[in-house]
Design an enzyme around this catalytic site. Sequence first.
Site, short mmCIF file in Angstrom:
data_model
loop_
_atom_site.label_atom_id
_atom_site.label_comp_id
_atom_site.label_asym_id
_atom_site.label_seq_id
_atom_site.Cartn_x
_atom_site.Cartn_y
_atom_site.Cartn_z
N ARG A 106 -9.98 16.09 20.21
CA ARG A 106 -10.01 16.71 21.50
C ARG A 106 -9.86 15.62 22.74
NH1 ARG A 106 -10.31 21.93 21.55
NH2 ARG A 106 -10.93 22.85 19.75
N ASP A 107 -9.29 15.95 23.62
CA ASP A 107 -9.06 15.16 24.84
C ASP A 107 -10.52 15.20 25.74
OD1 ASP A 107 -6.31 14.23 26.72
OD2 ASP A 107 -8.42 14.34 27.60
N ILE A 108 -10.92 13.86 25.98
CA ILE A 108 -12.16 13.91 26.59
C ILE A 108 -12.43 14.53 28.07
CG2 ILE A 108 -11.76 11.50 27.67
CD1 ILE A 108 -14.20 10.53 26.48
N HIS B 89 0.80 9.78 21.84
CA HIS B 89 -0.01 10.83 21.71
C HIS B 89 0.74 12.03 22.35
CE1 HIS B 89 -0.79 8.95 25.54
NE2 HIS B 89 -1.20 10.06 25.84
P1 AMP Z 1 -1.63 10.06 29.08
O1 AMP Z 1 -1.67 10.15 30.55
O2 AMP Z 1 -0.78 11.28 28.24
O3 AMP Z 1 -1.52 8.70 28.55
O4 AMP Z 1 -3.03 10.65 28.86
C1 AMP Z 1 -4.04 10.09 28.05
C2 AMP Z 1 -5.20 11.07 27.61
O5 AMP Z 1 -6.17 10.51 26.96
C3 AMP Z 1 -5.71 11.64 28.99
O6 AMP Z 1 -5.75 13.21 28.80
C4 AMP Z 1 -7.38 11.21 28.69
O7 AMP Z 1 -8.29 12.15 29.13
C5 AMP Z 1 -7.21 11.04 27.16
N1 AMP Z 1 -8.50 10.26 26.38
C6 AMP Z 1 -8.58 9.03 27.17
N2 AMP Z 1 -9.54 8.39 26.53
C7 AMP Z 1 -9.92 9.39 25.57
C8 AMP Z 1 -10.97 9.27 24.66
N3 AMP Z 1 -11.84 8.32 24.18
N4 AMP Z 1 -11.15 10.48 23.43
C9 AMP Z 1 -10.31 11.30 24.03
N5 AMP Z 1 -9.25 11.27 24.92
C10 AMP Z 1 -9.23 10.27 25.63
#
Ligand code: AMP
Length: 127
Positions: free
Chosen positions: A34-36, A110
């Site tokens: 899950r996204d944080i 991702h």
């Molecule tokens: P992007 O802009 O596509 O690189 O998105 C990166 C995503 O990673 C964002 O939606 C963040 O909220 C998410 N994210 C960053 N750190 C974590 C983490 N430790 N656990 C889960 N999601 C994360």
Amino acid sequence: MAQDYDPQNIFARILRGEIPNDTVLETEHSLAFRDIQPQAPEHVLVIPKGPYITYDQFALEASDAEILDFTRAIGQVCRMLGVQPGNGGDGYRMIANAGRAGVQEVQHLHVHLLGGRALGRMLQPLQ
Ligand code: AMP
């Protein structure tokens, strides 16, 4: 010039177990968690375990086994979240940001899977 993979990026650290995550699915070559900072009621990230930065790189350089596993993991997560259209699901959006123009924050490939609400239009049309 191809970008170098940084093994200290946050998703690499998640894969090494150095940072906790809310796992939804783990397969041989992929991890979904899950996204944080969720932007929808369902917001899951699916990542390959291999050191890939962008989808184009993954699509051209990953093994068939990795690509199959990653693709199937995405499908499985959609089913697990119940967002697939039909069978009760109301749909979802899949996003893979890449590079500066794509506003990629984490430099490990991702795919965002978002659902559970109406998501609106993808982008604004060009003027
Ligand atoms: P992007 O802009 O596509 O690189 O998105 C990166 C995503 O990673 C964002 O939606 C963040 O909220 C998410 N994210 C960053 N750190 C974590 C983490 N430790 N656990 C889960 N999601 C994360």
